[in-house]
Design an enzyme around this catalytic site. Structure first.
Site, PDB file in Angstrom:
ATOM      1  CE1 TYR A  98      -4.466  -1.072  -0.095  1.00 42.39           C
ATOM      2  CE2 TYR A  98      -3.314  -3.034   0.698  1.00 42.39           C
ATOM      3  CZ  TYR A  98      -4.442  -2.443   0.134  1.00 42.39           C
ATOM      4  OH  TYR A  98      -5.512  -3.206  -0.209  1.00 42.39           O
ATOM      5  CD  GLU A 114      -6.887  -5.970   0.779  1.00 43.30           C
ATOM      6  OE1 GLU A 114      -5.655  -5.900   0.976  1.00 43.30           O
ATOM      7  OE2 GLU A 114      -7.499  -5.190   0.025  1.00 43.30           O
TER       8      GLU A 114
HETATM    9  C1  HEM Z   1      -6.529   2.301  -1.604  1.00 43.69           C
HETATM   10  C2  HEM Z   1      -5.884   1.512  -2.428  1.00 43.69           C
HETATM   11  C3  HEM Z   1      -6.479   0.665  -3.512  1.00 43.69           C
HETATM   12  C4  HEM Z   1      -7.691   0.754  -4.182  1.00 43.69           C
HETATM   13  C5  HEM Z   1      -8.814   1.747  -3.962  1.00 43.69           C
HETATM   14  C6  HEM Z   1      -7.720  -0.317  -5.152  1.00 43.69           C
HETATM   15  C7  HEM Z   1      -8.754  -0.560  -6.046  1.00 43.69           C
HETATM   16  C8  HEM Z   1      -8.880  -1.697  -6.821  1.00 43.69           C
HETATM   17  C9  HEM Z   1     -10.040  -2.060  -7.618  1.00 43.69           C
HETATM   18  C10 HEM Z   1     -11.316  -1.223  -7.736  1.00 43.69           C
HETATM   19  C11 HEM Z   1      -9.781  -3.248  -8.205  1.00 43.69           C
HETATM   20  C12 HEM Z   1     -10.712  -4.053  -9.136  1.00 43.69           C
HETATM   21  C13 HEM Z   1     -11.538  -5.010  -8.289  1.00 43.69           C
HETATM   22  C14 HEM Z   1     -12.379  -5.972  -9.117  1.00 43.69           C
HETATM   23  O1  HEM Z   1     -11.939  -6.419 -10.199  1.00 43.69           O
HETATM   24  O2  HEM Z   1     -13.463  -6.306  -8.663  1.00 43.69           O
HETATM   25  C15 HEM Z   1      -8.446  -3.650  -7.794  1.00 43.69           C
HETATM   26  C16 HEM Z   1      -7.809  -4.794  -8.210  1.00 43.69           C
HETATM   27  C17 HEM Z   1      -6.445  -4.993  -8.096  1.00 43.69           C
HETATM   28  N1  HEM Z   1      -5.591  -4.226  -7.321  1.00 43.69           N
HETATM   29 FE1  HEM Z   1      -6.104  -2.721  -6.104  1.00 43.69          FE
HETATM   30  N2  HEM Z   1      -6.564  -1.030  -5.063  1.00 43.69           N
HETATM   31  C18 HEM Z   1      -5.776  -0.463  -4.078  1.00 43.69           C
HETATM   32  C19 HEM Z   1      -4.509  -0.867  -3.702  1.00 43.69           C
HETATM   33  C20 HEM Z   1      -3.764  -1.799  -4.384  1.00 43.69           C
HETATM   34  C21 HEM Z   1      -2.377  -2.108  -4.120  1.00 43.69           C
HETATM   35  C22 HEM Z   1      -1.547  -1.503  -2.990  1.00 43.69           C
HETATM   36  C23 HEM Z   1      -1.984  -3.039  -5.039  1.00 43.69           C
HETATM   37  C24 HEM Z   1      -0.624  -3.683  -5.185  1.00 43.69           C
HETATM   38  C25 HEM Z   1       0.359  -3.161  -5.813  1.00 43.69           C
HETATM   39  C26 HEM Z   1      -3.141  -3.336  -5.884  1.00 43.69           C
HETATM   40  C27 HEM Z   1      -3.171  -4.221  -6.925  1.00 43.69           C
HETATM   41  C28 HEM Z   1      -4.317  -4.704  -7.525  1.00 43.69           C
HETATM   42  C29 HEM Z   1      -4.343  -5.855  -8.443  1.00 43.69           C
HETATM   43  C30 HEM Z   1      -3.141  -6.674  -8.897  1.00 43.69           C
HETATM   44  C31 HEM Z   1      -5.694  -6.039  -8.791  1.00 43.69           C
HETATM   45  C32 HEM Z   1      -6.275  -7.139  -9.678  1.00 43.69           C
HETATM   46  C33 HEM Z   1      -6.150  -6.802 -11.137  1.00 43.69           C
HETATM   47  C34 HEM Z   1      -6.776  -7.934 -11.946  1.00 43.69           C
HETATM   48  O3  HEM Z   1      -6.105  -8.951 -12.117  1.00 43.69           O
HETATM   49  O4  HEM Z   1      -7.925  -7.779 -12.347  1.00 43.69           O
HETATM   50  N3  HEM Z   1      -4.194  -2.575  -5.443  1.00 43.69           N
HETATM   51  N4  HEM Z   1      -7.925  -2.698  -6.956  1.00 43.69           N
END
Ligand code: HEM
Length: 143
Positions: free
Chosen positions: A92, A134
């Site tokens: 994060y 989480e």
């Molecule tokens: C406040 C912080 C964050 C928010 C608001 C956020 C938001 C989101 C959202 C909206 C999704 C899509 C969920 C879905 O498909 O239903 C997602 C997926 C994902 N997020 Fe985050 N995220 C955050 C932090 C992070 C961090 C720190 C990482 C790591 C570097 C990360 C990596 C990912 C990855 C790898 C996916 C899945 C992509 C896929 O394969 O579809 N996110 N996140």
């Protein structure tokens, strides 16, 4: 909790950030992958446009800064996705740093230190909620 002062600053900058959303997203990912290439494989299965969702959603969530309860089902969905792809709490700050840096670069003059601090507070508040949920989900999986 997020202070009223921070909420005001967030709301005042939301419009311009949303307008520049794509530029911010692109720069945020460049910075993240340049500096922290260890997180790149996590995005292996994310379609190009889907990975943008991360930055866009952080901006969009700030729209609800006055009533974060409206976001609970969206946060639950994100937390579940994050657990499925193996997001760790220590990632994060890497995203936070890259996002704030992207804000600074893209918005330049208009991004005062005060506004940067407000966004930092809002980002980590959101991050804290996600990390907590989480960790709960991971603990449930282990029982
Ligand atoms: C406040 C912080 C964050 C928010 C608001 C956020 C938001 C989101 C959202 C909206 C999704 C899509 C969920 C879905 O498909 O239903 C997602 C997926 C994902 N997020 Fe985050 N995220 C955050 C932090 C992070 C961090 C720190 C990482 C790591 C570097 C990360 C990596 C990912 C990855 C790898 C996916 C899945 C992509 C896929 O394969 O579809 N996110 N996140």
């Amino acid at each position: 909790m997020i202070t009223e002062m921070t909420k005001g600053l967030i709301k005042a900058t939301l419009f311009v950030l949303k307008q520049q959303g794509d530029a911010i997203t692109t720069r945020m990912y460049e910075l993240l992958f340049e500096k922290y290439s260890q997180v790149k494989p996590l995005f292996a299965n994310a379609p190009d446009n889907q990975s943008k969702i991360l930055t866009q959603s952080i901006i969009a969530y700030s729209e609800h800064i006055d009533d974060l309860s409206a976001l609970s089902s969206a946060l639950e969905q994100i937390a579940r996705k994050h657990v499925a792809v193996g997001i760790q709490p220590e990632y994060y700050p890497l995203v936070g740093e890259s996002l704030l840096q992207a804000f600074r670069e893209i918005l330049d003059e208009s991004m005062t230190d005060e506004i940067i601090s407000a966004w930092q507070e809002a980002y980590f508040f959101l991050a804290e909620q996600l990390i907590q949920r989480e960790q709960e989900l991971i603990a449930q999986q282990q029982t």
